[in-house]
Motif scaffolding. Structure first.
Motif, PDB file in Angstrom:
ATOM      1  N   GLU A 127       0.819  -1.313  -0.245  1.00 43.46           N
ATOM      2  CA  GLU A 127      -0.094   0.142  -0.073  1.00 43.46           C
ATOM      3  C   GLU A 127       0.607   0.950  -0.003  1.00 43.46           C
ATOM      4  OE1 GLU A 127      -1.159  -0.164   4.714  1.00 43.46           O
ATOM      5  OE2 GLU A 127      -2.445  -0.967   3.655  1.00 43.46           O
ATOM      6  N   LEU A 128       0.056   2.430  -0.123  1.00 41.29           N
ATOM      7  CA  LEU A 128       0.766   3.885  -0.628  1.00 41.29           C
ATOM      8  C   LEU A 128      -0.097   4.412   0.502  1.00 41.29           C
ATOM      9  CD1 LEU A 128       1.851   3.277  -4.237  1.00 41.29           C
ATOM     10  CD2 LEU A 128       3.577   3.044  -2.856  1.00 41.29           C
ATOM     11  N   SER A 129       0.626   5.488   0.968  1.00 36.91           N
ATOM     12  CA  SER A 129      -0.259   7.006   1.253  1.00 36.91           C
ATOM     13  C   SER A 129      -0.019   8.210   0.531  1.00 36.91           C
ATOM     14  CB  SER A 129       0.445   6.852   2.763  1.00 36.91           C
ATOM     15  OG  SER A 129       0.278   5.490   3.651  1.00 36.91           O
ATOM     16  N   VAL A 130      -1.075   8.743   0.397  1.00 36.35           N
ATOM     17  CA  VAL A 130      -1.186   9.236  -0.356  1.00 36.35           C
ATOM     18  C   VAL A 130      -0.955  10.774   0.266  1.00 36.35           C
ATOM     19  CG1 VAL A 130      -3.282  11.590  -2.315  1.00 36.35           C
ATOM     20  CG2 VAL A 130      -2.776   8.445  -2.001  1.00 36.35           C
ATOM     21  N   ILE A 131       0.093  11.403   0.263  1.00 35.43           N
ATOM     22  CA  ILE A 131       0.041  13.612   1.037  1.00 35.43           C
ATOM     23  C   ILE A 131       0.238  14.394  -0.616  1.00 35.43           C
ATOM     24  CG2 ILE A 131       2.009  14.383   1.743  1.00 35.43           C
ATOM     25  CD1 ILE A 131       3.695  11.954   2.355  1.00 35.43           C
ATOM     26  N   HIS A 132      -0.813  15.299   0.205  1.00 37.19           N
ATOM     27  CA  HIS A 132      -1.045  15.769  -0.886  1.00 37.19           C
ATOM     28  C   HIS A 132      -0.642  16.799  -0.618  1.00 37.19           C
ATOM     29  CE1 HIS A 132      -4.288  20.246  -2.464  1.00 37.19           C
ATOM     30  NE2 HIS A 132      -3.798  18.920  -3.459  1.00 37.19           N
ATOM     31  N   VAL A 133       0.224  17.979  -1.753  1.00 33.40           N
ATOM     32  CA  VAL A 133       1.446  18.824  -1.736  1.00 33.40           C
ATOM     33  C   VAL A 133       1.229  19.923  -2.735  1.00 33.40           C
ATOM     34  CG1 VAL A 133       3.471  18.593  -1.897  1.00 33.40           C
ATOM     35  CG2 VAL A 133       3.022  16.756  -0.711  1.00 33.40           C
ATOM     36  N   PRO A 134       0.449  20.470  -2.284  1.00 35.14           N
ATOM     37  CA  PRO A 134       0.765  21.651  -4.066  1.00 35.14           C
ATOM     38  C   PRO A 134       1.098  22.737  -3.714  1.00 35.14           C
ATOM     39  CG  PRO A 134      -1.054  21.943  -2.119  1.00 35.14           C
ATOM     40  CD  PRO A 134      -0.566  20.976  -1.618  1.00 35.14           C
ATOM     41  N   GLY A 135       1.599  23.108  -5.147  1.00 34.22           N
ATOM     42  CA  GLY A 135       2.837  24.473  -4.863  1.00 34.22           C
ATOM     43  C   GLY A 135       3.208  24.524  -6.896  1.00 34.22           C
ATOM     44  N   HIS A 136       3.481  23.213  -7.208  1.00 38.35           N
ATOM     45  CA  HIS A 136       4.241  23.046  -7.903  1.00 38.35           C
ATOM     46  C   HIS A 136       2.669  22.730  -8.788  1.00 38.35           C
ATOM     47  CE1 HIS A 136       5.688  21.351 -11.345  1.00 38.35           C
ATOM     48  NE2 HIS A 136       5.525  20.522 -12.070  1.00 38.35           N
ATOM     49  N   SER A 137       2.179  22.057  -8.780  1.00 41.55           N
ATOM     50  CA  SER A 137       0.769  21.707  -9.270  1.00 41.55           C
ATOM     51  C   SER A 137      -0.643  21.908  -8.105  1.00 41.55           C
ATOM     52  CB  SER A 137       0.421  21.085 -10.156  1.00 41.55           C
ATOM     53  OG  SER A 137       0.515  19.575  -9.569  1.00 41.55           O
ATOM     54  N   PRO A 138      -1.056  22.689  -8.425  1.00 46.64           N
ATOM     55  CA  PRO A 138      -2.458  22.739  -7.276  1.00 46.64           C
ATOM     56  C   PRO A 138      -2.880  20.997  -6.888  1.00 46.64           C
ATOM     57  CG  PRO A 138      -3.463  23.321  -9.204  1.00 46.64           C
ATOM     58  CD  PRO A 138      -2.371  23.325  -8.969  1.00 46.64           C
TER      59      PRO A 138
END
Length: 213
Positions: A127-138
């Motif tokens: 499994e992979l956890s999703v981390i939202h890291v906007p800035g390069h793209s929203p």
């Protein structure tokens, strides 16, 4: 144990990632294969390895990361999975490519499954956890595996650099802030696999990245 295969492809040398485990199920992340030859080479690689693709994941929806998304979705009957905030990028891929003098047949598929902060992507026994890291793209997201200490980061973070923030929806201060609060808090030994160029580690970037000091 997750096997990480990296295929640098297209004129931007975009890193397409194929992650698999002992079940031979795999996820394809950011398929950048543009030409028929590139697409065939990726399909042959998957076939030769005996992999069964079960997810099509996007760290973000910029042009060079979605060139092969429709091909992969169609060939393996997969939904494209990405963050909702990058939907507008997918919808204008053909138009944006034309500004580079490139003629594309179609936009990537519409997002079939929205991925958000805290989601868990499962394949095989992994499994992979999703981390939202906007800035390069929203809608930029990172796929993180805590047990095996690696992160597929797209164009958010590079070895001793960071992603550009001057494209629509990008913002430099947002990018730097998110890298510091969401990625640099990870362990030093976490491997960083970017959308272009060589891999790094969180510890190396904490010490040596001039944008993050």
């Amino acid at each position: 144990m997750i096997q990480i295969d990296i295929i640098p492809i297209n004129q931007w040398q975009e890193n397409t990632y194929i992650l698999s485990d002992e079940t031979k199920e795999c996820v394809i992340i950011d398929p950048g294969c543009l030409s028929p030859e590139e697409r065939e080479s990726v399909a042959k690689f998957i076939s030769d390895k005996g992999y069964t693709p079960v997810r099509l994941l996007q760290t973000h929806m910029h042009l060079d990361h979605v060139f092969g998304s429709k091909f992969i979705a169609d060939k393996y009957q997969l939904k494209l999975e990405a963050h909702k905030d990058d939907e507008f990028w997918g919808e204008q891929t053909v138009e944006y490519a034309a500004s580079f003098g490139m003629q594309l047949d179609s936009n990537p598929p519409a997002i079939g499954n929205y991925l958000s902060e805290g989601d868990v992507v499962k394949f095989g026994q992994s499994e992979l956890s999703v981390i939202h890291v906007p800035g390069h793209s929203p809608g930029g997201i990172v796929f993180y595996n805590e047990a095996e200490k690696f992160a597929i980061v797209g164009d958010v973070l590079f070895r001793e650099s960071i992603g550009r923030a001057d494209l629509p929806g990008g913002d430099f201060d947002t990018l730097v802030s998110n890298i510091k609060t969401k990625l640099l808090v990870l362990d030093d030994e976490v491997a960083v696999y970017p959308g272009h160029g060589p891999s790094s580690t969180i510890g190396h970037e904490r010490k040596n990245n001039p944008f993050l000091s």
